[in-house]
Design a protein around this motif. Sequence first.
Motif, PDB file in Angstrom:
ATOM      1  N   LEU A 160      -3.889   9.860   5.494  1.00  0.00           N
ATOM      2  CA  LEU A 160      -3.750   9.336   6.849  1.00  0.00           C
ATOM      3  C   LEU A 160      -4.541  10.168   7.850  1.00  0.00           C
ATOM      4  CD1 LEU A 160       0.037   8.380   6.879  1.00  0.00           C
ATOM      5  CD2 LEU A 160      -1.921   6.825   6.874  1.00  0.00           C
ATOM      6  N   ALA A 161      -4.632  11.464   7.612  1.00  0.00           N
ATOM      7  CA  ALA A 161      -5.412  12.320   8.509  1.00  0.00           C
ATOM      8  C   ALA A 161      -6.884  11.919   8.512  1.00  0.00           C
ATOM      9  CB  ALA A 161      -5.255  13.785   8.102  1.00  0.00           C
ATOM     10  N   ARG A 162      -7.363  11.416   7.372  1.00  0.00           N
ATOM     11  CA  ARG A 162      -8.763  10.977   7.303  1.00  0.00           C
ATOM     12  C   ARG A 162      -8.999   9.713   8.125  1.00  0.00           C
ATOM     13  NH1 ARG A 162      -8.254  12.656   1.764  1.00  0.00           N
ATOM     14  NH2 ARG A 162      -7.986  10.514   1.004  1.00  0.00           N
ATOM     15  N   HIS A 163      -7.918   9.005   8.438  1.00  0.00           N
ATOM     16  CA  HIS A 163      -8.044   7.771   9.215  1.00  0.00           C
ATOM     17  C   HIS A 163      -7.476   7.938  10.618  1.00  0.00           C
ATOM     18  CE1 HIS A 163      -9.460   5.718   5.701  1.00  0.00           C
ATOM     19  NE2 HIS A 163      -8.359   5.977   5.027  1.00  0.00           N
ATOM     20  N   ALA A 164      -7.489   9.176  11.114  1.00  0.00           N
ATOM     21  CA  ALA A 164      -7.001   9.419  12.470  1.00  0.00           C
ATOM     22  C   ALA A 164      -7.939   8.751  13.465  1.00  0.00           C
ATOM     23  CB  ALA A 164      -6.922  10.919  12.728  1.00  0.00           C
ATOM     24  N   GLY A 165      -7.388   8.333  14.575  1.00  0.00           N
ATOM     25  CA  GLY A 165      -8.194   7.676  15.604  1.00  0.00           C
ATOM     26  C   GLY A 165      -7.528   6.408  16.078  1.00  0.00           C
ATOM     27  N   PRO A 166      -8.202   5.670  16.947  1.00  0.00           N
ATOM     28  CA  PRO A 166      -7.601   4.447  17.498  1.00  0.00           C
ATOM     29  C   PRO A 166      -7.243   3.437  16.406  1.00  0.00           C
ATOM     30  CG  PRO A 166      -9.572   5.071  18.719  1.00  0.00           C
ATOM     31  CD  PRO A 166      -9.538   5.936  17.512  1.00  0.00           C
ATOM     32  N   ARG A 167      -6.108   2.781  16.593  1.00  0.00           N
ATOM     33  CA  ARG A 167      -5.645   1.763  15.657  1.00  0.00           C
ATOM     34  C   ARG A 167      -5.510   0.433  16.378  1.00  0.00           C
ATOM     35  NH1 ARG A 167      -0.858   5.646  13.130  1.00  0.00           N
ATOM     36  NH2 ARG A 167      -2.282   7.032  11.985  1.00  0.00           N
TER      37      ARG A 167
ATOM     38  N   LEU B 171       3.529   1.182   5.439  1.00  0.00           N
ATOM     39  CA  LEU B 171       2.996   1.776   4.223  1.00  0.00           C
ATOM     40  C   LEU B 171       4.140   2.408   3.425  1.00  0.00           C
ATOM     41  CD1 LEU B 171      -0.015   3.497   6.018  1.00  0.00           C
ATOM     42  CD2 LEU B 171       0.001   1.236   4.952  1.00  0.00           C
ATOM     43  N   GLY B 172       3.827   2.859   2.180  1.00  0.00           N
ATOM     44  CA  GLY B 172       4.842   3.504   1.383  1.00  0.00           C
ATOM     45  C   GLY B 172       5.595   2.513   0.511  1.00  0.00           C
ATOM     46  N   GLY B 173       6.783   2.954  -0.079  1.00  0.00           N
ATOM     47  CA  GLY B 173       7.543   4.137   0.232  1.00  0.00           C
ATOM     48  C   GLY B 173       7.013   5.423  -0.377  1.00  0.00           C
ATOM     49  N   VAL B 174       7.330   6.501   0.368  1.00  0.00           N
ATOM     50  CA  VAL B 174       6.854   7.835   0.033  1.00  0.00           C
ATOM     51  C   VAL B 174       8.040   8.782  -0.090  1.00  0.00           C
ATOM     52  CG1 VAL B 174       5.393   9.743   0.792  1.00  0.00           C
ATOM     53  CG2 VAL B 174       4.677   7.397   1.222  1.00  0.00           C
ATOM     54  N   THR B 175       7.966   9.657  -1.093  1.00  0.00           N
ATOM     55  CA  THR B 175       8.981  10.680  -1.331  1.00  0.00           C
ATOM     56  C   THR B 175       8.353  12.056  -1.119  1.00  0.00           C
ATOM     57  OG1 THR B 175       8.448  10.624  -3.696  1.00  0.00           O
ATOM     58  CG2 THR B 175      10.260   9.240  -2.957  1.00  0.00           C
ATOM     59  N   PRO B 176       9.163  13.114  -0.979  1.00  0.00           N
ATOM     60  CA  PRO B 176       8.566  14.438  -0.740  1.00  0.00           C
ATOM     61  C   PRO B 176       7.574  14.850  -1.823  1.00  0.00           C
ATOM     62  CG  PRO B 176      10.912  14.514  -0.283  1.00  0.00           C
ATOM     63  CD  PRO B 176      10.635  13.166  -0.910  1.00  0.00           C
ATOM     64  N   ARG B 177       7.993  14.717  -3.087  1.00  0.00           N
ATOM     65  CA  ARG B 177       7.124  15.071  -4.205  1.00  0.00           C
ATOM     66  C   ARG B 177       6.582  13.809  -4.870  1.00  0.00           C
ATOM     67  NH1 ARG B 177      10.422  16.413  -7.799  1.00  0.00           N
ATOM     68  NH2 ARG B 177      12.374  16.351  -6.625  1.00  0.00           N
ATOM     69  N   ALA B 178       5.398  13.927  -5.432  1.00  0.00           N
ATOM     70  CA  ALA B 178       4.829  12.807  -6.187  1.00  0.00           C
ATOM     71  C   ALA B 178       5.756  12.465  -7.350  1.00  0.00           C
ATOM     72  CB  ALA B 178       3.452  13.183  -6.707  1.00  0.00           C
TER      73      ALA B 178
ATOM     74  N   GLY C 232       3.249  11.315  -3.255  1.00  0.00           N
ATOM     75  CA  GLY C 232       3.926  12.393  -2.549  1.00  0.00           C
ATOM     76  C   GLY C 232       3.492  12.516  -1.103  1.00  0.00           C
ATOM     77  N   ALA C 233       4.368  13.125  -0.297  1.00  0.00           N
ATOM     78  CA  ALA C 233       4.166  13.167   1.149  1.00  0.00           C
ATOM     79  C   ALA C 233       2.886  13.885   1.558  1.00  0.00           C
ATOM     80  CB  ALA C 233       5.380  13.812   1.811  1.00  0.00           C
TER      81      ALA C 233
ATOM     82  N   ASP D  70       0.859  -1.187   0.000  1.00  0.00           N
ATOM     83  CA  ASP D  70       0.000   0.000   0.000  1.00  0.00           C
ATOM     84  C   ASP D  70       0.892   1.234   0.000  1.00  0.00           C
ATOM     85  OD1 ASP D  70      -2.009   1.847   0.161  1.00  0.00           O
ATOM     86  OD2 ASP D  70      -2.845   1.150   2.066  1.00  0.00           O
ATOM     87  N   LYS D  71       1.425   1.556  -1.171  1.00  0.00           N
ATOM     88  CA  LYS D  71       2.382   2.647  -1.299  1.00  0.00           C
ATOM     89  C   LYS D  71       1.790   4.002  -0.920  1.00  0.00           C
ATOM     90  CE  LYS D  71       5.144   0.667  -5.084  1.00  0.00           C
ATOM     91  NZ  LYS D  71       6.497   0.923  -4.588  1.00  0.00           N
ATOM     92  N   GLY D  72       0.537   4.222  -1.292  1.00  0.00           N
ATOM     93  CA  GLY D  72      -0.053   5.537  -1.110  1.00  0.00           C
ATOM     94  C   GLY D  72      -1.008   5.651   0.052  1.00  0.00           C
ATOM     95  N   ALA D  73      -0.988   4.693   0.982  1.00  0.00           N
ATOM     96  CA  ALA D  73      -1.881   4.697   2.149  1.00  0.00           C
ATOM     97  C   ALA D  73      -3.347   4.775   1.712  1.00  0.00           C
ATOM     98  CB  ALA D  73      -1.535   5.846   3.090  1.00  0.00           C
ATOM     99  N   GLU D  74      -3.707   3.898   0.771  1.00  0.00           N
ATOM    100  CA  GLU D  74      -5.077   3.873   0.272  1.00  0.00           C
ATOM    101  C   GLU D  74      -6.024   3.084   1.174  1.00  0.00           C
ATOM    102  OE1 GLU D  74      -5.532   3.052  -3.973  1.00  0.00           O
ATOM    103  OE2 GLU D  74      -3.359   3.209  -4.166  1.00  0.00           O
TER     104      GLU D  74
END
Length: 356
Positions: free
Chosen positions: A126-133, A83-90, A118-119, A64-68
């Motif tokens: 990830l912010a949309r999935h904030a909360g208990p894990r 998750l990732g890998g992720v770079t600064p820019r897409a 991109g980051a 899951d490279k893009g945290a989908e």
Amino acid sequence: MSLRERVGLPVLHRLDPERAHAVALSALRAGLAPQPGPVTSPRLASRLAGLDLPNPVGLAAGFDKGAEAPHRLDRAGFGFLELGGVTPRAQPGNPAPRLWRLPADRAIINRFGFNNPGAQAVAERLARHAGPRRVPWGLNIGANRDSPDRAHDYAEVLRVLGPHVDFATVNVSSPNTAGLRQLQGADELGDLLAGVREANAGLSAPVPIFLKIAPDLDAAQISAIARVALDAGIAGVVATNTTTDRTGLKDPRANETGGLSGAPLFAPSTRVLARLSVETGGTLPLIGVGGVGSAADALAKIRAGASAVQLYSALIWGGLSLAARIAQELDGLLAAEGFATLAEAVGTDRDRWLRD
């Protein structure tokens, strides 16, 4: 394997591999994959670099490279996710085709080249999935291929995404970005980790930092990396990434350029793991990855020195439910070997791997 997987996997295997991966992620987002929740027991539960794991079977980076779909993977039986890998820019990565199945070798070859959105885009997801894990979520971080300062890129990704994850893995070992593996040299690696450590200290809640290394290293290189890792005070090492070696492969696609993963990587990656365990004196937590496709494989990595393991390629052949099956069967194997806890098994057979 679930009935849905027994029906679905043959269908996916008739598709182009990268297309099949996209379809699998779509099915996962739609809730069509097995979701048994984290598998755990008193024997499997452990603590890794301050992270509480219900079991030691993690998802390796690249799936899951893009945290989908981390919210779905969180329930798939894994003990932790990367998750990732992720770079600064897409960046789009390398041109297709760039992924091949090698059924005769139970392996895959990829030359994706850090394709990711991109980051900032990943941070928003990830912010949309904030909360208990249910399990820890980590992130594999990299550098843009055209970056004039790759060390800065690693620190930048951590600054953007550190607040959204439980750990981060510095990936200097992908064979698919030109020159990246040169960052494993002692001087370059020390400077890079110093910058990452500074960025981590600037987070409101610093996270454990892991380092992911290549399997194509000799004893002297492993020793040098161990010294740098210990001096840098990182949380642990992920051993290993994919290999460029093609020794003993049978599949006609074996000569495609890229990183090889799957069953043929098991032995060489485990030898690197065992050597690293010796070089660090067993003081640095290690995550064993490369060729894990069964509970027996997982236990072998643990007895070679790993405190946890990861898998990805084996999911292509065994389905997503493989993670839960490995965790459940690992519990039984540990019991049969007389281990009351996972920690008791770590490193108990590493010397054998150094003799092979």
